[in-house]
Design a protein around this motif. Structure first.
Motif, mmCIF file in Angstrom:
data_model
loop_
_atom_site.group_PDB
_atom_site.id
_atom_site.type_symbol
_atom_site.label_atom_id
_atom_site.label_comp_id
_atom_site.label_asym_id
_atom_site.label_seq_id
_atom_site.Cartn_x
_atom_site.Cartn_y
_atom_site.Cartn_z
ATOM 1 N N ILE A 13 0.387 -1.241 0.055
ATOM 2 C CA ILE A 13 0.195 0.470 -0.359
ATOM 3 C C ILE A 13 0.846 1.063 -0.224
ATOM 4 N N SER A 27 5.314 -2.413 -9.527
ATOM 5 C CA SER A 27 4.413 -4.240 -8.605
ATOM 6 C C SER A 27 2.586 -3.704 -9.354
ATOM 7 N N ASP A 52 -0.905 4.018 2.361
ATOM 8 C CA ASP A 52 -0.527 4.000 3.047
ATOM 9 C C ASP A 52 -0.898 5.601 3.981
ATOM 10 N N LEU A 287 13.562 -0.501 -10.479
ATOM 11 C CA LEU A 287 13.616 0.043 -11.920
ATOM 12 C C LEU A 287 14.260 1.212 -11.311
HETATM 13 O O1 ME8 Z 1 7.179 1.433 1.517
HETATM 14 N N1 ME8 Z 1 10.874 0.308 -8.699
HETATM 15 O O2 ME8 Z 1 5.678 2.780 0.031
HETATM 16 P P1 ME8 Z 1 6.310 3.351 -1.092
HETATM 17 C C1 ME8 Z 1 10.354 -1.024 -8.058
HETATM 18 N N2 ME8 Z 1 3.518 1.851 2.288
HETATM 19 N N3 ME8 Z 1 9.421 -0.479 -7.134
HETATM 20 C C2 ME8 Z 1 9.439 1.057 -6.636
HETATM 21 C C3 ME8 Z 1 10.029 1.533 -6.976
HETATM 22 C C4 ME8 Z 1 11.273 1.435 -8.302
HETATM 23 N N4 ME8 Z 1 12.320 2.787 -8.124
HETATM 24 N N5 ME8 Z 1 9.876 2.826 -6.446
HETATM 25 C C5 ME8 Z 1 8.726 2.334 -5.831
HETATM 26 C C6 ME8 Z 1 5.840 1.696 1.508
HETATM 27 N N6 ME8 Z 1 8.390 0.751 -5.785
HETATM 28 C C7 ME8 Z 1 5.023 1.844 2.005
HETATM 29 C C8 ME8 Z 1 4.459 0.604 1.713
HETATM 30 S S1 ME8 Z 1 3.160 -1.892 2.183
HETATM 31 C C9 ME8 Z 1 1.965 -2.925 4.323
HETATM 32 C C10 ME8 Z 1 3.715 -0.218 3.145
HETATM 33 C C11 ME8 Z 1 7.562 0.318 -5.280
HETATM 34 O O3 ME8 Z 1 5.347 4.123 -1.794
HETATM 35 C C12 ME8 Z 1 7.758 -0.987 -4.894
HETATM 36 O O4 ME8 Z 1 6.542 -2.161 -4.906
HETATM 37 O O5 ME8 Z 1 7.444 3.477 -1.058
HETATM 38 C C13 ME8 Z 1 8.106 -0.542 -3.799
HETATM 39 O O6 ME8 Z 1 8.115 -1.414 -2.546
HETATM 40 C C14 ME8 Z 1 7.091 0.388 -3.259
HETATM 41 O O7 ME8 Z 1 6.732 0.576 -4.489
HETATM 42 C C15 ME8 Z 1 7.073 1.423 -2.468
HETATM 43 O O8 ME8 Z 1 5.801 2.297 -2.217
#
Ligand code: ME8
Length: 662
Positions: A13, A27, A52, A287
């Motif tokens: 999230i 993702s 979140d 990425l």
């Molecule tokens: O960590 N390459 O949220 P977030 C690939 N809220 N995937 C990426 C990426 C990249 N450069 N950047 C982001 C959080 N992601 C928490 C999570 S879960 C209970 C709580 C994707 O908004 C990847 O899936 O920072 C990463 O884990 C997620 O976005 C992080 O999103």
């Protein structure tokens, strides 16, 4: 009742203090692809994504935007949702951590952990930035990394989770479930982390206001991961998870930077509460942009919208899944994106579909021709297509998307080659030639049908067009992959209407258009930062009464229903030393007595308020005003230019305490 096998998968999230970039998109698209694939395998699938929304960063961003947190996160969540729609993502449940059902689940999980003896009160000590109102990760004496001001060592009361008690159970679990953490490299990383010993975890805060309250323990609110991870459970029934039958999750798909939270904290929380553990945690790579992780904080992001606008959603989906080996890091470049689009989609699938349809149109009156006996060249293609079905299914099962697509595209390339070798266009009009042409065209169309069905999870939009072009009923997504076989294309089926698939595009022009849209987007403020209508109710307890508006923003009844207002009776009222505008009240709201601060001290004598019935917003998150806890809000009109508060009341009838205002 359904006897279908259930399958539950989740994206992380995402934080609402920013907008989605193509890292998040990656993702989410992976999950959507798996969801579509599993459906085609006959599973009853639920996929969740969401936002979140709590914590200091949101508090700060909302403050910067000059809007209440709830308004800020609502706008951001709406943006995230809209984007997923544009990308064809079929999430079944969009969970927000500000949803009431989520709060209930978090509070329930905490209760279970506590009753089982895994939660205890303690103190957390850290470096605190008074200006930013947050702990920062620096040593005593060092300055705040965000604002550069000095920090103070602060100790606050917290609840701790006994993570240390789970070192052995976790190691046993990993040993018994070798596939629990994927891929292997991440499993090893987690194993050595846990083997190194686990420290107990602070799971509540008293310095943060914007969070889910710990019942009966205000001002404690749940802190980050205990709140966020639980969203996976809230989405499928929360405490009633057994009723939905979707817990435990089959896979939590996450980026590699949050593997520890998912593979250590989350199973420990669930073990502590006596709940089943998810079956697998899959951590994919990043990425990269110029070899650096694309991230909000670095500002090197590419957003999905310009790409969807110029090349279509399927182009982005294809590129992300084809170009990166799932599990490893992958580089993003506009150049490679357009290259893939032109070579694989426009010249590959798109070209094969349109030339096949054109040949059938011309030679067979727009109906699928009837094949005669297959020649060795036809049979070779048939064998390759039949083998692709089994292989691609296996590759999807292993989340090996790039290999699945590679195999489908080599089938497409083999078909192009077959057409060049067989050149049906140069056959004559003799019976034998006509039969041969019919066989070649049928064979080509049959490969196309199979390739289309296999590609559907990745390219939902364009495969649906090809499907109807081939005159196939329904959607490719509704066929059962387990029944897909060579030879099912029925001769005589009329072709459907032809539709544009992937028009070729000049590379430099496409890149220029996407980059300039991206640059424009970067200049725009985020939706929650853009000026928004001020909130109207003359709420006492909030800092300032808002001016009346000419055209207030319209809300639906469901928005209004979220505000729980009840009749309350003031029991005590007193002035607060050092706060000449505030009164500290205790108010009976029927179910309990609440302490509420109200900014009415300059207009109301405390002693005259005792016994007075007032309207109280009872489901407002508790907050501190001048160091005094306020748990609710008294409603009043704001009168005149100075915003004089006049308490809303019930002069006509003796209304019952606790009655709801609707
Ligand atoms: O960590 N390459 O949220 P977030 C690939 N809220 N995937 C990426 C990426 C990249 N450069 N950047 C982001 C959080 N992601 C928490 C999570 S879960 C209970 C709580 C994707 O908004 C990847 O899936 O920072 C990463 O884990 C997620 O976005 C992080 O999103």
């Amino acid at each position: 009742m359904t006897d279908k096998r259930k399958y539950y998968l989740t994206t992380p999230i995402y934080y609402t203090n920013g907008l989605p970039h193509i890292g998040h998109t990656y993702s989410t698209i992976v999950c959507d692809t798996v969801r579509r694939y599993k459906r085609m395998r006959g599973y009853d699938v639920v996929m969740t994504t969401g936002t979140d929304e709590h914590g200091v960063n949101v508090e700060r961003s909302a403050k910067k935007a000059g809007v209440p947190e709830s308004e800020f996160v609502a706008k951001m969540a709406a943006e995230w949702r809209a984007l997923w729609d544009e990308l064809g993502v079929q999430g079944d449940e969009f969970i927000r951590t500000t949803d009431l059902k989520h709060a209930h689940t978090v509070q329930w999980l905490f209760k279970q952990c506590r009753e089982n003896g895994f939660v205890y009160p303690g103190h957390y000590t850290g470096q605190y930035c008074i200006y930013d109102n947050a702990y920062v990760d620096v040593k005593p004496g060092e300055n705040c990394p965000d604002c550069g001001r000095s920090t103070e060592t602060v100790t606050e009361a917290n609840y701790f989770f006994k993570l240390s008690a789970f070192q052995k159970p976790l190691l046993q679990w990993y040993a018994k479930h070798p596939d629990f953490i994927q891929p292997e490299a991440r499993r090893n990383e987690v194993l050595s982390f846990v083997e190194g010993g686990l420290r107990d975890l602070s799971i509540t805060r008293t310095t943060i206001r914007w969070g889910i309250p710990v019942p009966g323990e205000e001002p404690h609110v749940f802190y980050v991961w205990f709140d966020a991870l639980t969203a996976y459970l809230s989405a499928v029934g929360g405490p009633q998870y057994e009723k939905t039958g979707f817990w435990p999750a089959d896979v939590h798909l996450v980026g590699k930077e949050i593997i520890r939270f998912h593979a250590v904290y989350w199973p420990a929380f669930l073990m502590a509460a006596g709940l089943p553990l998810p079956k697998q945690i899959w951590a994919h790579g990043w990425l990269l942009m110029d070899s650096t992780k694309m991230s909000k904080s670095l500002g090197n992001v590419v957003r999905p919208r310009p790409i969807v606008h110029v090349l279509g959603m399927d182009a982005l989906r294809y590129y992300l899944l084809r170009e990166t080996v799932f599990g490893q890091d992958g580089n993003f470049s506009y150049d490679a994106l357009v290259q893939r689009y032109n070579s694989d989609l426009a010249n590959g699938l798109g070209n094969l579909a349109s030339r096949t349809a054109a040949m059938i149109e011309k030679n067979s009156g727009g109906k699928i021709p009837k094949p005669a006996a297959l020649q060795p060249s036809d049979s070779a293609l048939a064998t390759q297509a039949q083998a692709a079905i089994g292989d691609v299914v296996e590759q999807y099962d292993n989340l090996a998307f790039s290999r699945a697509l590679e195999q489908i595209w080599s089938l497409i390339a083999a078909t192009d080659k077959y057409l060049t070798t067989e050149h049906p266009w140069s056959l004559g009009e003799s019976d034998a030639d006509q039969q041969r042409r019919a066989t070649i065209l049928w064979t080509t169309a049959e490969v196309l049908r199979i390739a289309t069905a296999l590609t559907h999870p990745v390219l939902p939009e364009s495969t649906t067009k090809v499907w109807s072009l081939l005159g196939q009923p329904g959607q490719p997504g509704s066929i059962a992959l387990d029944n897909l076989r060579w030879g099912q294309l029925v001769p005589g089926t009329p072709l459907g209407k032809s539709q544009a698939l992937f028009p070729r595009i000049e590379k430099a022009e496409a890149i220029e258009r996407m980059e300039s849209m991206e640059n424009e987007a970067q200049k725009q403020p985020s939706p929650a930062v853009a000026p928004m209508p001020a909130s109207t109710p003359a709420a006492i307890g909030t800092a300032a009464a808002a001016a009346p508006q000419a055209t207030p923003e319209k809300i639906g009844i469901e928005d209004f229903a979220k505000v729980e207002m009840r009749v309350g009776q003031i029991k005590t009222a007193e002035r607060i030393v050092g706060a000449d505008k505030l009164l500290k009240l205790t108010v009976d709201i029927g179910t309990e007595i609440r302490q509420i601060c109200a900014g009415i001290a300059q207009y109301y004598e405390p002693e005259k308020l005792i016994g007075r019935k007032v309207a109280v917003v009872v489901n407002l998150a508790p907050r501190k005003l001048r160091g005094v806890e306020s748990n609710g809000m008294i409603v009043a009109a704001s009168v005149g230019p100075e915003g004089r508060p006049v308490l809303a009341g019930f002069p006509d009838e003796d209304v019952e305490i606790g009655a709801r205002l609707k």
